[in-house]
Design a protein around this motif. Structure first.
Motif, mmCIF file in Angstrom:
data_model
loop_
_atom_site.group_PDB
_atom_site.id
_atom_site.type_symbol
_atom_site.label_atom_id
_atom_site.label_comp_id
_atom_site.label_asym_id
_atom_site.label_seq_id
_atom_site.Cartn_x
_atom_site.Cartn_y
_atom_site.Cartn_z
ATOM 1 N N UNK A 183 0.854 -1.192 0.000
ATOM 2 C CA UNK A 183 0.000 0.000 0.000
ATOM 3 C C UNK A 183 0.888 1.239 0.000
ATOM 4 N N UNK A 184 0.315 2.339 -0.464
ATOM 5 C CA UNK A 184 1.078 3.591 -0.512
ATOM 6 C C UNK A 184 0.092 4.755 -0.504
ATOM 7 N N UNK A 185 0.509 5.869 0.104
ATOM 8 C CA UNK A 185 -0.293 7.081 0.054
ATOM 9 C C UNK A 185 0.608 8.288 0.211
ATOM 10 N N UNK A 186 0.068 9.439 -0.111
ATOM 11 C CA UNK A 186 0.786 10.710 -0.052
ATOM 12 C C UNK A 186 0.341 11.440 1.221
ATOM 13 N N UNK A 187 1.250 11.629 2.173
ATOM 14 C CA UNK A 187 0.894 12.289 3.436
ATOM 15 C C UNK A 187 0.775 13.790 3.188
ATOM 16 N N UNK A 188 -0.472 14.281 3.204
ATOM 17 C CA UNK A 188 -0.703 15.703 2.928
ATOM 18 C C UNK A 188 -1.629 16.309 3.979
ATOM 19 N N UNK A 189 -2.781 16.819 3.566
ATOM 20 C CA UNK A 189 -3.575 17.693 4.419
ATOM 21 C C UNK A 189 -4.134 17.113 5.694
ATOM 22 N N UNK A 190 -4.314 15.783 5.776
ATOM 23 C CA UNK A 190 -4.885 15.184 6.981
ATOM 24 C C UNK A 190 -3.841 14.851 8.034
ATOM 25 N N UNK A 191 -2.570 15.119 7.727
ATOM 26 C CA UNK A 191 -1.513 14.820 8.690
ATOM 27 C C UNK A 191 -1.165 13.344 8.731
ATOM 28 N N UNK A 192 -0.117 13.014 9.469
ATOM 29 C CA UNK A 192 0.351 11.627 9.512
ATOM 30 C C UNK A 192 -0.709 10.713 10.121
ATOM 31 N N UNK A 193 -1.437 11.170 11.141
ATOM 32 C CA UNK A 193 -2.416 10.297 11.766
ATOM 33 C C UNK A 193 -3.621 10.078 10.851
ATOM 34 N N UNK A 238 -10.731 16.030 14.871
ATOM 35 C CA UNK A 238 -12.126 15.576 14.868
ATOM 36 C C UNK A 238 -12.315 14.396 13.921
ATOM 37 N N UNK A 239 -11.626 14.454 12.782
ATOM 38 C CA UNK A 239 -11.730 13.383 11.797
ATOM 39 C C UNK A 239 -11.267 12.045 12.371
ATOM 40 N N UNK A 240 -10.269 12.099 13.244
ATOM 41 C CA UNK A 240 -9.697 10.865 13.804
ATOM 42 C C UNK A 240 -10.348 10.454 15.121
ATOM 43 N N UNK A 241 -11.258 11.250 15.618
ATOM 44 C CA UNK A 241 -11.853 11.002 16.929
ATOM 45 C C UNK A 241 -12.480 9.610 17.006
ATOM 46 N N UNK A 242 -12.122 8.883 18.063
ATOM 47 C CA UNK A 242 -12.667 7.546 18.283
ATOM 48 C C UNK A 242 -11.983 6.450 17.504
ATOM 49 N N UNK A 243 -11.022 6.805 16.659
ATOM 50 C CA UNK A 243 -10.379 5.802 15.806
ATOM 51 C C UNK A 243 -8.911 5.588 16.157
ATOM 52 N N UNK A 244 -8.430 6.309 17.175
ATOM 53 C CA UNK A 244 -7.026 6.123 17.560
ATOM 54 C C UNK A 244 -6.924 6.087 19.078
ATOM 55 N N UNK A 245 -5.875 5.473 19.541
ATOM 56 C CA UNK A 245 -5.668 5.307 20.973
ATOM 57 C C UNK A 245 -4.238 5.684 21.322
ATOM 58 N N UNK A 246 -4.096 6.533 22.334
ATOM 59 C CA UNK A 246 -2.772 6.991 22.749
ATOM 60 C C UNK A 246 -2.206 6.010 23.767
ATOM 61 N N UNK A 247 -1.077 5.399 23.432
ATOM 62 C CA UNK A 247 -0.498 4.387 24.311
ATOM 63 C C UNK A 247 0.737 4.854 25.042
ATOM 64 N N UNK A 254 2.871 17.920 21.526
ATOM 65 C CA UNK A 254 3.421 16.745 20.833
ATOM 66 C C UNK A 254 2.333 16.046 20.023
ATOM 67 N N UNK A 255 1.140 15.977 20.560
ATOM 68 C CA UNK A 255 0.027 15.398 19.815
ATOM 69 C C UNK A 255 -0.318 16.246 18.590
ATOM 70 N N UNK A 256 -0.184 17.567 18.713
ATOM 71 C CA UNK A 256 -0.496 18.446 17.581
ATOM 72 C C UNK A 256 0.290 18.076 16.334
ATOM 73 N N UNK A 257 1.513 17.602 16.498
ATOM 74 C CA UNK A 257 2.334 17.238 15.347
ATOM 75 C C UNK A 257 1.721 16.078 14.558
ATOM 76 N N UNK A 258 0.924 15.238 15.223
ATOM 77 C CA UNK A 258 0.280 14.127 14.538
ATOM 78 C C UNK A 258 -0.819 14.592 13.586
ATOM 79 N N UNK A 259 -1.353 15.782 13.856
ATOM 80 C CA UNK A 259 -2.456 16.310 13.046
ATOM 81 C C UNK A 259 -2.007 17.440 12.126
ATOM 82 N N UNK A 260 -0.718 17.733 12.126
ATOM 83 C CA UNK A 260 -0.177 18.831 11.326
ATOM 84 C C UNK A 260 -0.333 18.508 9.835
ATOM 85 N N UNK A 261 -0.992 19.389 9.070
ATOM 86 C CA UNK A 261 -1.186 19.123 7.626
ATOM 87 C C UNK A 261 0.111 19.308 6.851
ATOM 88 N N UNK A 262 0.402 18.374 5.981
ATOM 89 C CA UNK A 262 1.647 18.432 5.219
ATOM 90 C C UNK A 262 1.426 18.955 3.806
#
Length: 265
Positions: A183-193, A238-247, A254-262
């Motif tokens: 699989x492959x994708x382009x990490x852009x506006x939705x951020x890495x998460x 909001x888009x990722x709400x309920x679909x990820x878990x912080x371990x 630090x969490x903000x970097x996961x949602x930073x748009x590229x």
């Protein structure tokens, strides 16, 4: 149509014959840097990446231009187009023209057509248990571009990362295709998460991101600590709400970097 809008993939793919399929994509945006030549390069690389993300090779590109000709010197437009043309040439594709309109704010990008073998298409739906995630560029461009606009980050500090942002993903995909990529994708506006979630949902798998191993551009975390953010962070969360878990223990910045748009990720 081999790949349409159903999977939120990076581009559409249409089969011509048993050995050839066409990839089609379009992308454009407002200036992220003041330098028009860098803007043209980055916007073009960003559009071309969608073809690479499908495992393909760019063939032709069309300029998409919106420009306030009564407000800005046409020399700025010339430099934007030169940047885009140089990047298309670097991709060994052909610039086939384009379209322009008068607009209140500059915007630039490309419509790109590429080619791929119908049996070698990469999508965001093929992840398998045990796969490793490989990133071709660092993360954090969204907050860095905004920080430069607001004066929190100097232009020389931003300029240092621009060659990497403008890099084509050509060498990366050529190397990847020597292996069994699922699989492959382009990490852009939705951020890495957000884009990782797309990969996970595409084949109903769970993906573990190890935060300490994620590559971030210099100053990205510091800019969030200084109170800088982007217009997409809240929406991406909001888009990722309920679909990820912080371990692990991560601060809010630090969490903000996961949602930073590229851009051109």
């Amino acid at each position: 149509m081999l790949v349409g809008i159903e999977t939120n993939d990076d581009a559409g793919v249409y089969k011509i014959n048993r050995d050839l399929a066409l990839i089609q994509t379009v992308d454009f945006f407002t200036p992220i840097v003041d330098d028009p030549y860098w803007f043209g390069q980055i916007a073009a690389a960003n559009a071309l990446s969608d073809v690479y993300a499908m495992g393909g090779k760019p063939l032709t590109a069309l300029n998409l231009v919106m420009f306030p000709s009564q407000k800005l010197d046409m020399g700025f437009l010339k430099e934007i187009l030169r940047g885009g043309s140089d990047k298309v040439r670097e991709a060994e594709a052909s610039m086939a023209g384009g379209h322009s309109v008068d607009d209140n704010e500059p915007k630039y990008g490309l419509a790109v057509t590429g080619s791929v073998h119908p049996e070698r298409i990469l999508t965001n739906c093929g992840c398998r248990s045990g796969d490793a995630l490989i990133l071709t560029k660092p993360l954090g461009t969204g907050v860095l571009f905004n920080a430069n606009r607001s004066g929190k980050l100097s232009y020389p500090e931003l300029e240092a990362i621009l060659p990497r942002v403008a890099d084509l993903n050509r060498k990366a995909i050529e190397a990847a295709l020597e292996f069994d990529v699922h699989a492959c994708t382009d990490v852009t506006g939705f951020g890495i998460l957000g884009h990782t979630l797309e990969l996970a949902r595409g084949n109903d798998v769970q993906i573990e991101l190890i935060y300490d191993k994620l590559p971030f551009y210099p100053n990205a975390l510091q800019m969030y600590k200084k109170g800088e953010t982007t217009g997409s962070n809240k929406a991406n969360r909001r888009l990722a709400e309920g679909a990820w878990e912080l371990g692990t223990q991560l601060s809010a910045v630090e969490q903000d970097l996961l949602f930073d748009p590229q851009t051109s990720g």
